[in-house]
Design a protein around this motif. Structure first.
Motif, short mmCIF file in Angstrom:
data_model
loop_
_atom_site.label_atom_id
_atom_site.label_comp_id
_atom_site.label_asym_id
_atom_site.label_seq_id
_atom_site.Cartn_x
_atom_site.Cartn_y
_atom_site.Cartn_z
N PRO A 1 0.85 -1.21 0.00
CA PRO A 1 0.00 0.00 0.00
C PRO A 1 0.87 1.25 0.00
CG PRO A 1 -0.83 -1.61 1.57
CD PRO A 1 0.50 -2.13 1.11
N GLN A 2 0.54 2.17 -0.88
CA GLN A 2 1.35 3.38 -1.04
C GLN A 2 0.44 4.58 -1.21
OE1 GLN A 2 4.72 2.79 -3.91
NE2 GLN A 2 3.84 0.74 -4.17
N ASP A 3 1.07 5.74 -1.34
CA ASP A 3 0.32 6.95 -1.66
C ASP A 3 -0.30 6.79 -3.04
OD1 ASP A 3 -0.68 9.48 -1.99
OD2 ASP A 3 1.26 10.46 -2.24
N GLY A 4 -1.61 7.02 -3.13
CA GLY A 4 -2.30 6.82 -4.40
C GLY A 4 -2.65 8.11 -5.11
N ALA A 5 -2.09 9.23 -4.69
CA ALA A 5 -2.43 10.50 -5.32
C ALA A 5 -1.90 10.59 -6.74
CB ALA A 5 -1.91 11.66 -4.48
N LEU B 1 -4.78 -0.91 -18.82
CA LEU B 1 -5.25 -0.32 -17.57
C LEU B 1 -4.25 0.73 -17.08
CD1 LEU B 1 -7.15 -0.17 -15.13
CD2 LEU B 1 -5.78 -1.99 -14.09
N GLY B 2 -2.95 0.41 -17.13
CA GLY B 2 -1.94 1.36 -16.68
C GLY B 2 -1.98 2.65 -17.47
N ILE B 3 -2.13 2.56 -18.78
CA ILE B 3 -2.20 3.75 -19.63
C ILE B 3 -3.41 4.59 -19.25
CG2 ILE B 3 -2.63 4.53 -22.00
CD1 ILE B 3 -0.99 2.02 -22.87
N LEU B 4 -4.55 3.95 -19.08
CA LEU B 4 -5.78 4.68 -18.77
C LEU B 4 -5.71 5.34 -17.40
CD1 LEU B 4 -8.28 2.04 -20.18
CD2 LEU B 4 -7.77 4.29 -21.16
N VAL B 5 -5.14 4.64 -16.42
CA VAL B 5 -4.99 5.25 -15.09
C VAL B 5 -4.03 6.43 -15.16
CG1 VAL B 5 -4.15 4.86 -12.74
CG2 VAL B 5 -5.60 3.15 -13.84
N ALA B 6 -2.95 6.30 -15.92
CA ALA B 6 -2.02 7.43 -16.08
C ALA B 6 -2.72 8.65 -16.66
CB ALA B 6 -0.84 7.02 -16.97
N LEU B 7 -3.62 8.42 -17.62
CA LEU B 7 -4.29 9.52 -18.30
C LEU B 7 -5.36 10.18 -17.45
CD1 LEU B 7 -4.72 7.99 -21.87
CD2 LEU B 7 -3.17 9.85 -21.22
N PHE B 8 -6.07 9.40 -16.65
CA PHE B 8 -7.25 9.94 -15.94
C PHE B 8 -7.07 9.99 -14.43
CE2 PHE B 8 -8.88 8.32 -19.99
CZ PHE B 8 -9.52 9.46 -20.46
N GLN B 9 -5.88 9.78 -13.92
CA GLN B 9 -5.63 9.82 -12.48
C GLN B 9 -5.93 11.20 -11.92
OE1 GLN B 9 -1.29 9.83 -11.46
NE2 GLN B 9 -0.98 9.86 -13.68
N GLY B 10 -6.22 11.23 -10.64
CA GLY B 10 -6.49 12.51 -9.98
C GLY B 10 -7.87 13.03 -10.30
N GLY B 11 -8.45 13.75 -9.36
CA GLY B 11 -9.75 14.36 -9.57
C GLY B 11 -9.61 15.75 -10.17
N GLU B 12 -10.69 16.47 -10.17
CA GLU B 12 -10.70 17.82 -10.71
C GLU B 12 -9.68 18.69 -9.99
OE1 GLU B 12 -11.64 20.81 -13.25
OE2 GLU B 12 -12.45 18.77 -13.31
N GLY B 13 -8.77 19.29 -10.76
CA GLY B 13 -7.75 20.15 -10.17
C GLY B 13 -6.57 19.41 -9.57
N ALA B 14 -6.58 18.07 -9.60
CA ALA B 14 -5.50 17.29 -9.00
C ALA B 14 -4.77 16.44 -10.03
CB ALA B 14 -6.05 16.40 -7.89
N GLN B 15 -5.06 16.63 -11.31
CA GLN B 15 -4.41 15.85 -12.34
C GLN B 15 -2.99 16.33 -12.58
OE1 GLN B 15 -7.13 17.70 -12.74
NE2 GLN B 15 -6.97 19.05 -14.50
N ALA C 1 -7.68 2.87 -5.70
CA ALA C 1 -8.42 3.07 -4.46
C ALA C 1 -8.62 4.56 -4.19
CB ALA C 1 -7.68 2.42 -3.29
N TYR C 2 -7.59 5.36 -4.45
CA TYR C 2 -7.67 6.82 -4.31
C TYR C 2 -8.72 7.38 -5.26
CZ TYR C 2 -6.13 11.72 -4.30
OH TYR C 2 -6.08 13.09 -4.20
N MET C 3 -8.71 6.91 -6.51
CA MET C 3 -9.68 7.40 -7.50
C MET C 3 -11.12 7.02 -7.11
SD MET C 3 -7.61 6.64 -11.06
CE MET C 3 -8.87 7.41 -12.10
N GLU C 4 -11.28 5.81 -6.59
CA GLU C 4 -12.62 5.39 -6.19
C GLU C 4 -13.18 6.30 -5.10
OE1 GLU C 4 -14.98 1.33 -4.78
OE2 GLU C 4 -12.93 1.24 -5.52
N ARG C 5 -12.31 6.79 -4.24
CA ARG C 5 -12.75 7.64 -3.13
C ARG C 5 -12.87 9.10 -3.53
NH1 ARG C 5 -9.93 7.90 2.90
NH2 ARG C 5 -11.41 9.39 3.82
N TYR C 6 -11.88 9.61 -4.29
CA TYR C 6 -11.82 11.05 -4.55
C TYR C 6 -12.13 11.44 -5.99
CZ TYR C 6 -9.43 11.15 -0.04
OH TYR C 6 -9.10 11.00 1.29
N ALA C 7 -12.10 10.48 -6.91
CA ALA C 7 -12.34 10.80 -8.32
C ALA C 7 -13.16 9.69 -8.98
CB ALA C 7 -11.01 11.00 -9.05
N PRO C 8 -14.37 9.44 -8.47
CA PRO C 8 -15.17 8.33 -9.00
C PRO C 8 -15.53 8.48 -10.48
CG PRO C 8 -16.48 9.73 -7.55
CD PRO C 8 -15.07 10.15 -7.39
N ASN C 9 -15.72 9.69 -10.94
CA ASN C 9 -16.04 9.88 -12.36
C ASN C 9 -14.87 9.48 -13.25
OD1 ASN C 9 -18.59 10.88 -11.71
ND2 ASN C 9 -17.92 13.01 -11.73
#
Length: 406
Positions: A193-197, A277-291, A211-219
């Motif tokens: 388990p690591q920082d997921g930001a 999956l890795g490519i897609l997470v890299a592209l859409f990680q972080g929520g609004e203003g946190a990408q 896990a971070y995206m599910e909590r803070y960036a569900p869209n």
């Protein structure tokens, strides 16, 4: 320095100049919200992306470590008959508040051994009217602030200057760039388990990021799952699951004869699925203003079925509306679409061991614009060539990296 009113709001780095960096003798290129670096293997596409990655590493860690990761100064500065003793980088940028600026430095060998930052300059806003500094060999020559932190020749001054509010935005944006060469084996292994930001370069914390995206960036997580379902139609979703003190990915996948999707851990999934999956997470990680400010991806088409190229291309385009995206590629399938903007393409070739990076030549641009060929078709025909008019000489006027109006 005037603002560029037409610049896309996601374009953070809009011009890159580098000199004597690895295989790059000199380059001067403009970037947009989405940029494809296209060319055969071994031409220097990755070296260009590493110009930006080097800046991030030198600020986030230390200059010494950034050099060490690349084999030392002798491996970073270009090898040539001229025996250059230094390399230099200049990035022209646009901050989210629309202020323009530039950040430039050169690093050279010391006569008695070792290295030093010979010159470093940062300027934000109108010429002479915004935050700025000039440091030479660790000594501040001029600056806009009442007090400027002590610098040393073996570190970039921006590391310490980031403690001042005036310079923090550019530091955060440069450190906030992300560069990825996703490795399915690393994604498949159990992870601590690591920082997921933010996603790490190989995908070694992807479970924590989901896990971070599910909590803070569900869209954004839903966007990842939607695209993944298009690449692998049987996949219905993915999430982080714990296994003892470790964690991994769990995929929900349709199975013949089953009423509900079955659940499979990452070690049961193909390389193509994990890399997608890795490519897609890299592209859409972080929520609004946190990408991330920039997402750079090495060859997103690797390990994917050619039919998935259109899905990846659409994901790259959509992600570029939320952050700047730069990809390297030699895939005809990824570029085989008439909607690919010819201005988003930079052709990369090698001439006498030196990398040439430039927009497409006039003939290639005209062929694409008239709809005669897609960029992918031209790539197959070996007709995606850099415009020779954009060749840059190391000592030319445009390579004067420390001039405000350069």
């Amino acid at each position: 320095m005037r603002e560029l009113s037409s610049m896309n709001s996601t374009t953070f780095i809009h011009r890159v100049r580098a000199k004597n960096f690895k295989s790059i003798a000199a380059c001067d290129v403009k970037l947009g919200p989405l940029t494809y670096l296209v060319g055969p293997n071994g031409t220097g596409k990755s070296n260009f992306l590493d110009v930006l990655h080097f800046v991030k590493d030198a600020l986030e860690g230390s200059l010494e470590n950034a050099l060490h990761l690349r084999g030392g100064l002798s491996e970073v500065r270009r090898r040539s008959n001229g025996h250059p003793t230094h390399f230099a980088i200049r990035l022209d940028f646009s901050l989210p508040d629309k202020r323009l600026g530039y950040y430039a430095f050169n690093v050279g060998a010391k006569p008695a051994g070792g290295f030093e930052v010979q010159k470093e300059e940062l300027s934000i806003g109108e010429l002479g009217d915004g935050p700025r500094y000039l440091v030479e060999r660790g000594v501040a020559q001029s600056h806009s602030e009442d007090v400027f932190p002590v610098s040393t020749p073996d570190r970039l001054a921006l590391v310490n200057a980031a403690g001042l509010p005036a310079f923090r935005p550019i530091y955060d944006a440069l450190v906030g760039m992300g560069f990825y060469n996703l490795n399915p084996r690393v994604i498949r292994d159990l992870q601590k388990p690591q920082d997921g930001a933010s996603l790490k370069p190989l995908g070694e914390n992807i479970a924590s990021v989901l896990a971070y995206m599910e909590r803070y960036a569900p869209n954004e997580k839903a966007q990842v799952e939607e695209y993944l379902g298009l690449v692998v139609p049987s996949v219905r979703g993915v999430q982080r699951v714990g296994i003892g003190h470790m964690e991994t990915l769990e995929f929900r996948q349709d199975t013949a004869g089953a009423k509900h999707p079955w659940r499979f851990n990452a070690n049961s999934m193909s390389d193509g699925t994990l890399r997608a999956l890795g490519i897609l997470v890299a592209l859409f990680q972080g929520g609004e203003g946190a990408q991330p400010s920039v997402v750079g991806i090495e060859e997103p088409e690797v390990a994917l079925h050619p039919a998935a190229a259109s899905v990846v291309r659409d994901a790259l385009s959509r992600a570029s509306s939320r952050c700047q995206v730069i990809v390297t590629s030699h895939s005809p399938e990824l570029l085989d679409d008439k909607s690919v903007d010819v201005d988003s393409l930079l052709a990369v070739s090698v001439d006498d061991g030196a990398t040439l990076i430039a927009p497409l030549d006039d003939a290639s641009r005209e062929s694409v614009r008239r709809g005669l060929f897609t960029p992918g078709e031209l790539l197959v025909l070996n007709q995606l060539s850099p415009d020779p008019k954009h060749r840059v000489e190391p000592e030319s006027r445009q390579m004067k990296l420390f001039e405000a109006n350069a």
